[in-house]
Design an enzyme around this catalytic site. Structure first.
Site, mmCIF file in Angstrom:
data_model
loop_
_atom_site.group_PDB
_atom_site.id
_atom_site.type_symbol
_atom_site.label_atom_id
_atom_site.label_comp_id
_atom_site.label_asym_id
_atom_site.label_seq_id
_atom_site.Cartn_x
_atom_site.Cartn_y
_atom_site.Cartn_z
ATOM 1 N N PRO A 2 45.461 36.102 45.783
ATOM 2 C CA PRO A 2 44.539 37.234 45.687
ATOM 3 C C PRO A 2 45.077 38.320 44.766
ATOM 4 O O PRO A 2 46.280 38.554 44.699
ATOM 5 C CB PRO A 2 44.431 37.732 47.129
ATOM 6 C CG PRO A 2 45.683 37.257 47.792
ATOM 7 C CD PRO A 2 46.006 35.945 47.143
ATOM 8 N N GLU A 3 44.176 38.972 44.056
ATOM 9 C CA GLU A 3 44.580 40.050 43.159
ATOM 10 C C GLU A 3 44.556 41.371 43.922
ATOM 11 O O GLU A 3 44.145 41.460 45.082
ATOM 12 C CB GLU A 3 43.680 40.053 41.931
ATOM 13 C CG GLU A 3 43.633 38.670 41.281
ATOM 14 C CD GLU A 3 43.388 38.666 39.795
ATOM 15 O OE1 GLU A 3 43.553 39.702 39.142
ATOM 16 O OE2 GLU A 3 43.038 37.590 39.271
ATOM 17 N N LYS A 52 50.150 43.525 45.210
ATOM 18 C CA LYS A 52 49.788 42.398 46.065
ATOM 19 C C LYS A 52 50.529 42.434 47.403
ATOM 20 O O LYS A 52 50.603 41.420 48.104
ATOM 21 C CB LYS A 52 50.079 41.094 45.331
ATOM 22 C CG LYS A 52 49.279 40.970 44.031
ATOM 23 C CD LYS A 52 49.537 39.657 43.325
ATOM 24 C CE LYS A 52 48.731 39.576 42.038
ATOM 25 N NZ LYS A 52 48.871 38.276 41.360
ATOM 26 N N ASN A 207 45.619 36.656 37.473
ATOM 27 C CA ASN A 207 45.206 35.828 36.346
ATOM 28 C C ASN A 207 43.811 36.168 35.825
ATOM 29 O O ASN A 207 43.568 36.113 34.618
ATOM 30 C CB ASN A 207 45.261 34.355 36.751
ATOM 31 C CG ASN A 207 45.522 33.450 35.572
ATOM 32 O OD1 ASN A 207 46.144 33.867 34.601
ATOM 33 N ND2 ASN A 207 45.034 32.229 35.631
ATOM 34 N N ARG A 316 50.960 30.652 34.460
ATOM 35 C CA ARG A 316 49.539 30.544 34.808
ATOM 36 C C ARG A 316 48.738 30.330 33.538
ATOM 37 O O ARG A 316 49.188 30.650 32.431
ATOM 38 C CB ARG A 316 49.045 31.820 35.512
ATOM 39 C CG ARG A 316 49.767 32.154 36.807
ATOM 40 C CD ARG A 316 49.483 31.167 37.926
ATOM 41 N NE ARG A 316 48.083 31.103 38.257
ATOM 42 C CZ ARG A 316 47.457 31.957 39.068
ATOM 43 N NH1 ARG A 316 48.141 32.969 39.604
ATOM 44 N NH2 ARG A 316 46.180 31.827 39.356
#
Length: 347
Positions: A2-3, A52, A207, A316
């Site tokens: 999760p961002e 995060k 990402n 990523r």
């Protein structure tokens, strides 16, 4: 994973559902049992999100200042990582979503409630925790179950301060200092596409926001940070603030301008999916209209028609348009006035 906007939504859910209450802590899985037993019955004094990371401040008395450095205050530090999530159940309005975290099939949040087994309908007090629950927190109006986190540990005030000092500024925090981000980027030889994923440079960007912010800034992901002007780096920050705020408010990442959403409205679905909170609601911006380049590799760019490309950067996949993002030395085209108008609306 999760961002940052998701963690701020999570903090808001805890604040609304448990803050100021004496809460019960348990560890059905057993891996947090000693810590849960020590903190069981304490008051949830404060809830804090930084990037995060989630910090739950607990103390024996409600009048303790969680940020005063008192040894009586402890902080449950949680980093969800790739597979962690919090699942809520309780009275109406306990949390805006049943689950917040990083489920395997969704980006951001799910609408799946706690598996209540044989519990009577509506009676959250009888819900039996799954064996995988690392931490259960129970308050007067509901419960929250944590599963699959990368980190679940107890910090003292010094450890909390060290975490905040290590992380880069979080665009969603009122105390964020964008100068730290600007200075760090402009002194680095590392590609901007990698710097945006470094939580020590800027906290909370993941990402999706990386790819989309770079497209909106028309920046090549591979240009070194030191080659960017101050105005370009400042523009990235000023663009991320409203984008993340919109995500925190709605639970959705939407980076496209309204006039671009019907152009090439496609996305490349993967096995883990790119679904977002509220996808079934006809009133939200659908995911195939939400992104400029994220998961749109091999598809035409919405603005110029060039095929979107992808490559691995900082572990990523980064997505970019080789034509729109070929210019390395100009300021992002989005004005502050444009941002304010575009992100003032609600889904």
């Amino acid at each position: 994973m999760p961002e940052g906007h998701t963690i701020h939504r999570l903090a808001a859910a805890f604040d609304a559902g448990f803050a100021g209450q004496r809460v019960r802590l348990s560890s059905p899985q057993g891996r947090f049992e000693t810590e849960a037993r020590r903190l069981d019955g304490q008051v949830l004094l404060d809830v804090e999100a930084v990037g995060k990371h989630l910090l739950l401040a607990l103390g024996p008395e409600a009048d303790l200042d969680p940020l005063a450095g008192s040894p009586a205050v402890s902080f449950v530090h949680v980093h969800l990582g790739l597979y962690g999530s919090w699942t809520f159940a309780g009275d109406d309005g306990l949390a805006a979503a049943h689950a917040i975290g990083a489920p395997r099939r969704r980006v951001g949040e799910t609408e799946h409630a706690v598996d209540d087994g044989d519990a009577e309908a509506g009676d959250w007090r009888r819900i039996v925790p799954r064996e995988t629950v690392r931490l259960r927190i129970t308050g007067a109006h509901g419960l929250a179950d944590l599963t699959g986190p990368t980190a679940c540990e107890v910090y003292d005030a010094e450890q909390r301060a060290a975490l905040l000092a290590r992380l880069g500024p979080d665009p969603l925090r009122a105390d964020a200092d964008p100068e730290r981000f600007i200075d760090r980027v402009r002194r680095s030889r590392t590609a901007i596409g990698a710097l945006l994923m470094n939580q020590d440079v800027i906290a909370g960007v993941g990402n999706i926001y990386r790819a989309e912010a770079l497209f909106r800034a028309r920046l090549d992901p591979f240009v070194p940070g030191r080659d960017l002007s101050r105005g370009m780096v400042e523009g990235i920050w000023e663009d991320l603030v409203p984008l993340l705020a919109y995500g925190a408010r709605t639970g959705r990442i939407v980076t496209t301008e309204p006039e671009h959403r019907d152009i090439e409205a496609r996305i490349i679905e993967r096995s883990r999916g790119t679904r977002q909170n509220g996808d079934e609601d006809p009133g939200v911006v659908p995911r195939e209209k939400s992104f400029y380049v994220y998961h749109r590799h091999t598809l035409p760019c919405r603005l110029c028609g060039t095929i979107v490309r992808s490559a691995d950067v900082a572990g990523r996949t980064v997505f970019w348009c080789p034509r729109c993002q070929s210019v390395r030395t100009r300021r992002a085209p989005w004005s502050r006035e444009h941002d304010a108008a575009a992100w003032a609306y609600a889904d």
